[in-house]
Design an enzyme around this catalytic site. Structure first.
Site, short mmCIF file in Angstrom:
data_model
loop_
_atom_site.label_atom_id
_atom_site.label_comp_id
_atom_site.label_asym_id
_atom_site.label_seq_id
_atom_site.Cartn_x
_atom_site.Cartn_y
_atom_site.Cartn_z
N ALA A 175 10.47 15.35 23.27
CA ALA A 175 9.48 16.06 22.48
C ALA A 175 8.16 15.45 22.86
CB ALA A 175 9.75 15.87 21.00
N CYS A 176 7.09 16.21 22.81
CA CYS A 176 5.89 15.70 23.46
C CYS A 176 4.61 16.30 22.92
CB CYS A 176 5.95 16.01 24.95
SG CYS A 176 7.53 15.68 25.69
N GLY A 177 3.49 15.72 23.41
CA GLY A 177 2.18 16.28 23.15
C GLY A 177 1.58 16.82 24.43
N ASN B 54 2.05 13.78 27.04
CA ASN B 54 2.42 12.52 26.42
C ASN B 54 3.86 12.66 25.95
OD1 ASN B 54 2.43 10.10 25.07
ND2 ASN B 54 1.35 10.88 23.27
#
Lengths: 385, 504
Positions: free
Chosen positions: A18-20, A187
């Site tokens: 999961a990320c930005g 990210n």
């Protein structure tokens, strides 16, 4: 054995993470240094866990405009020399150098990072187009070379990524020193894979880059479909499937971005039934033909290639995506706050619907969608290829 | 007549305190198991004839009856089992091939039961089918490799024409069962159910009764080696055509319809004399090779002006992958593969129990081969041969099938109790019989309702499983073997199925 395989120590099918995400394109073509993208990404630190961050920049190497630029990573100098020999045999290398970098306390044992500016040797292309040859060679290197990995392979663009928090990776590569009209960034919060530099995002092939937040539950069939078309999923990530699928649809099948978006996040059958007969024919055919490329499960991606950036979320909106415009610049991000941080004077912001692509093109002023505009109605208005 | 060495397989238990001698059992049993003795006013049973179909048990108004396996034991012998010994007795008495009905009853490994499904936890959300859309719509037919568009004044134009397709609301069709092998009422139950549920039923090789033409839009019509009932109107009355090359229950041999079942109506529908055995030739005598198949495929396409997809149905046999590849290259729009455990109305027992391979292996091999050759899009793949539950459907699709055919499951929904005596024409449930006294037991309205209920129940379960896996469209499950893991399989089997072992 490929480096990607040896790093995949649990033999996972794909990366669970999961990320930005954050990206922008200045459609006027004006260039921006890397400070903005780093600040925006860093504001979403909560979305990563220090196991990966990266940046893709376009318009990076105007002095080598006509050459493919391979950003490479190597476990050590010996492996770099091995690839170096190979590259010089299969390409005309016009320039190469280490990617400038700075030692950062947080980053232990970074790989050797290098960049090659090159063009294909026609004697080796054996009937392939120039781009198909690049694809073929990158696939070959990434799946056969232990200790070497091609990170990006486009013209006038490059990908910088590694294991670390966004600001550490930015400092390592000195991202602030680069000028680009389009930036995307990532990210990462992987939940099970060991941090491997090649496994960070963005993922690239030719001048495609993809950053991705999500886990594609349809990955098994997406991968098998893509493999049928000559791509090797060396990284075992659902992200690379996006890059290959985009390459197949947009470059090889000549479909517009909007249509590719309608393949990745296709309208529901119940939506299609409400369309005009003409649109029904198109969207039914898309699902019938490319149904195996439907990316099912939660995702947001920022897909970019020279001159175009597309933000897209899955069709039932399981992962966040926000967009904003100021002047000629289009922003997409996982979080609105990151856009406000770097562009307090933002003029318009909105949350795209599931499956609704947000597309910025060099030379075309970005526009927010009309209020309650029906998703997927691009066909009626026509699109740019 | 010499003494028969065959002993009863079942014991009929009649609770005398409950039996009211109403004789329902006498009337219900076409095998003449039960008889009424007027002198003493009692009903008694002759268990040697019992097929174990439970019709009498179900119909008995006072629950006075039970049927159970006879515990008559031979001296134990791992090699010479009771069924082997009994079969020899039967053949020594009759001098004939042993016949049977339904699918293979031998304990070969059922791979469906050794595969488990995935579900989403934490890293991606499961999808709730009660609250979110969940799409099962499926199109069967040849697809182009890519679409081409052009820009016109009105926007984007699709230049690629997609060939004829079958549109299925759920990826389940009723498999081929001929009028003849099953009753008219059974056929009509299937046809109506297909129409209501938005799917298709298959005529089998028995032609199409005039009263069933109205269901043509939901009908797949077979063209088999006997060409029974095949004429231009038949071909044009339906949604798709299917060339039947083989059947999972009896690969390598043709259909068998005993003359006892060839009534006047059936003789007219099949265009054969009444009371004659309808034995289809083992091969199509105009197909001795793959290029001959191509000619028949295109003959059918010509006859129907390229308006319908043409399916080719084959039994799952050892070289199924290259066979399927050849069929696709010959121009078939759909390849239907029928596995070892597929059912039949009549087949030699030795063939049914020994020939062919399990459908799970066949589907996995064919899907992979067609992908390796880059021709998977050219034809849809339909799996048949004992799909018993919604989880079997999901696993078949995850292995690579586009849709499945069900037949035995459908008959069970209509009342079949798997007694495996379809070939006798004495089906007490009114399904595999042409005796008007028996067929009227099956009401097509009730039959259709039961079938629709079954499909509805399965589709609810399929949606629930898909939601758990985090996909909301069946095309994301299709060929997605990442969602399967093997339990208790060896590495060769795992590799053949293209799946990982549980824990990996």
């Amino acid at each position: 054995m490929a480096w990607a395989d040896s790093e995949n120590r649990y033999k996972q099918d794909k990366v669970y993470d999961a990320c930005g995400l954050f990206g922008f394109i200045d459609t006027t073509g004006a260039k921006h240094d890397g400070n903005k993208v780093v600040a925006a990404l860093n504001s979403m630190k909560e979305r990563g866990n220090g196991l990966g961050a990266g940046y893709a920049a376009y318009g990076l190497y105007p002095e080598f405009n006509d050459h493919y630029c391979f950003h490479t990573m190597h476990s050590d100098e010996a492996h770099r020399l091995e690839l170096d020999t190979y590259l010089r045999k299969h390409f005309a290398v016009v320039h190469d150098e280490p990617i400038p970098h700075k030692h950062v306390q947080e980053i232990l044992d970074p790989p050797v990072v290098w960049r090659y500016f090159l063009f294909p040797q026609s004697a080796h292309m054996v009937g392939r187009s120039e781009e198909d040859y690049i694809v073929h060679e990158v696939m070959h290197i990434n799946s056969h070379f232990e200790g070497s990995f091609v990170v990006s392979s486009g013209k006038n663009m490059g990908i910088f990524k590694g294991v670390g928090h966004p600001e550490a990776i930015a400092e390592f590569y000195q991202i602030q020193n680069y000028q680009a009209y389009m930036w995307t960034s990532h990210n990462r919060f992987p939940t099970n894979t060991p941090g491997w530099w090649g496994g960070a995002h963005p993922f690239g092939l030719l001048d495609w880059s993809v950053v991705h937040n999500g886990e594609i539950s349809s990955y098994g069939i997406n991968r098998r479909y893509i493999e049928q078309h000559g791509y090797c999923c060396t990284m075992r990530t659902d992200t690379e499937v996006f890059a290959y699928a985009a390459d197949l649809l947009v470059r090889r099948h000549h479909l517009p971005f909007e249509i590719a978006a309608a393949v990745f996040a296709s309208p529901l059958w119940s939506d299609i039934e409400r369309m005009s007969e003409r649109e029904q024919r198109i969207y039914r055919a898309l699902r019938q033909t490319y149904g195996r490329l439907l990316m099912n499960g939660p995702f947001t991606i920022i897909l970019a290639k020279s001159g175009v950036m597309m933000g897209l979320g899955d069709r039932i909106r399981l992962r966040p995506l926000v967009a904003g415009i100021r002047g000629g610049t289009l922003y997409v991000s996982s979080e609105l706050s990151s856009i406000y941080l770097v562009e307090p004077e933002i003029e318009q912001t909105w949350m795209p619907q599931g499956g609704e692509p947000v597309i910025g093109r060099l030379g075309t002023a970005p526009q927010a969608p009309q209020e309650h505009k029906q998703v997927h109605r691009v066909v009626a208005q026509g699109v740019e290829a | 007549m010499a003494l028969s060495y065959i002993s009863p397989q079942f014991i009929i238990e009649r609770d005398a305190s409950r039996c009211i001698a109403c004789q329902v059992c006498v009337r219900q049993c076409a095998n003449d198991v039960h008889s009424y003795n007027e002198e003493d006013g009692l009903v008694s049973s002759h268990s040697l004839n019992c097929a174990g179909c439970h019709r009498c048990v179900t119909a008995c108004p006072t629950q006075a009856l039970n049927v159970r396996l006879s515990p008559l034991d031979f001296r134990p012998h791992a090699n010479w089992t009771p069924s082997i010994i009994t079969n020899i007795y039967k053949q020594a008495e009759s001098g004939g091939m042993l016949l049977t009905g339904m699918g293979c009853d031998q304990p070969y490994r059922i791979y469906w039961d050794h595969m488990v499904l995935n579900a989403s936890q934490v890293t991606n959300p499961s999808i709730d089918p009660l609250r979110e859309p969940m799409e099962l719509k499926t199109y069967l037919g040849s697809k182009p490799e890519q679409l081409e568009f052009s820009q016109s004044q009105d926007g984007l134009e699709l230049d690629t024409e997609i060939g004829p397709q079958l549109e299925l609301a759920i990826p389940i069709m009723f498999s081929a069962m001929s009028y003849g092998s099953i009753s008219f009422n059974a056929c009509e139950s299937l046809a109506r159910a297909a129409q209501i549920a938005g799917t298709y039923y298959n005529t089998g090789e028995g032609g199409l009764h005039p009263d069933l033409y109205k269901y043509g839009a939901n009908t797949v019509a077979q063209v088999a080696s006997g060409r029974f009932g095949v004429h231009l109107n038949y071909l044009n009355a339906v949604a798709a055509l299917e060339i039947k090359v083989g059947q999972g229950a009896k690969p390598g041999i043709g259909g068998h319809l005993p003359g006892e079942k060839v009534s006047l109506d059936i003789s007219r529908t099949r265009m054969i004399p009444q009371g004659t055995d309808a034995i289809s030739p083992a091969p199509h005598h105009d197909i001795y090779s793959i290029e001959d198949l191509r000619q028949l495929i295109f003959a059918l396409k010509e006859a129907t002006h390229y308006s319908k997809p043409v399916s080719v149905k084959v039994a799952a046999v050892h070289n199924i992958a290259p066979i399927a590849s050849g069929i696709v290259r010959a121009g078939a729009d759909i390849v239907a593969i029928d596995g070892l455990r597929g059912g039949t109305g009549a087949a030699p027992t030795v063939i049914r129990n020994n020939v062919g391979i399990p459908i799970e292996m066949a589907i996995a091999a064919v899907d992979q081969r067609l992908r390796d050759e880059g021709i998977r899009h050219r034809a849809s793949l339909v799996a048949a041969g004992s799909i018993r539950s919604s989880s079997d459907v999901v696993k078949a699709i995850a292995l690579g099938a586009d849709a499945v055919y069900i037949a035995t499951s459908a008959l069970v929904a209509l009342g079949c109790h798997l007694c495996q005596r379809c070939y006798t024409g004495k089906c007490n449930w009114g399904i595999a019989t042409q005796d008007p006294y028996l067929t009227k037991r099956l009401n097509p309205n009730i039959g259709a309702r039961r079938l629709v209920n079954l499909l509805r129940a399965w589709s609810l379960e399929i949606k629930e499983m898909m939601g758990g896996m985090g996909v909301n469209s069946i095309e994301s499950l299709r060929g997605n073997r990442d969602h399967l893991r093997g339990v208790g399989l060896n590495q060769v089997e795992l590799d053949a199925l293209g799946i990982k072992a549980a824990g990996y």
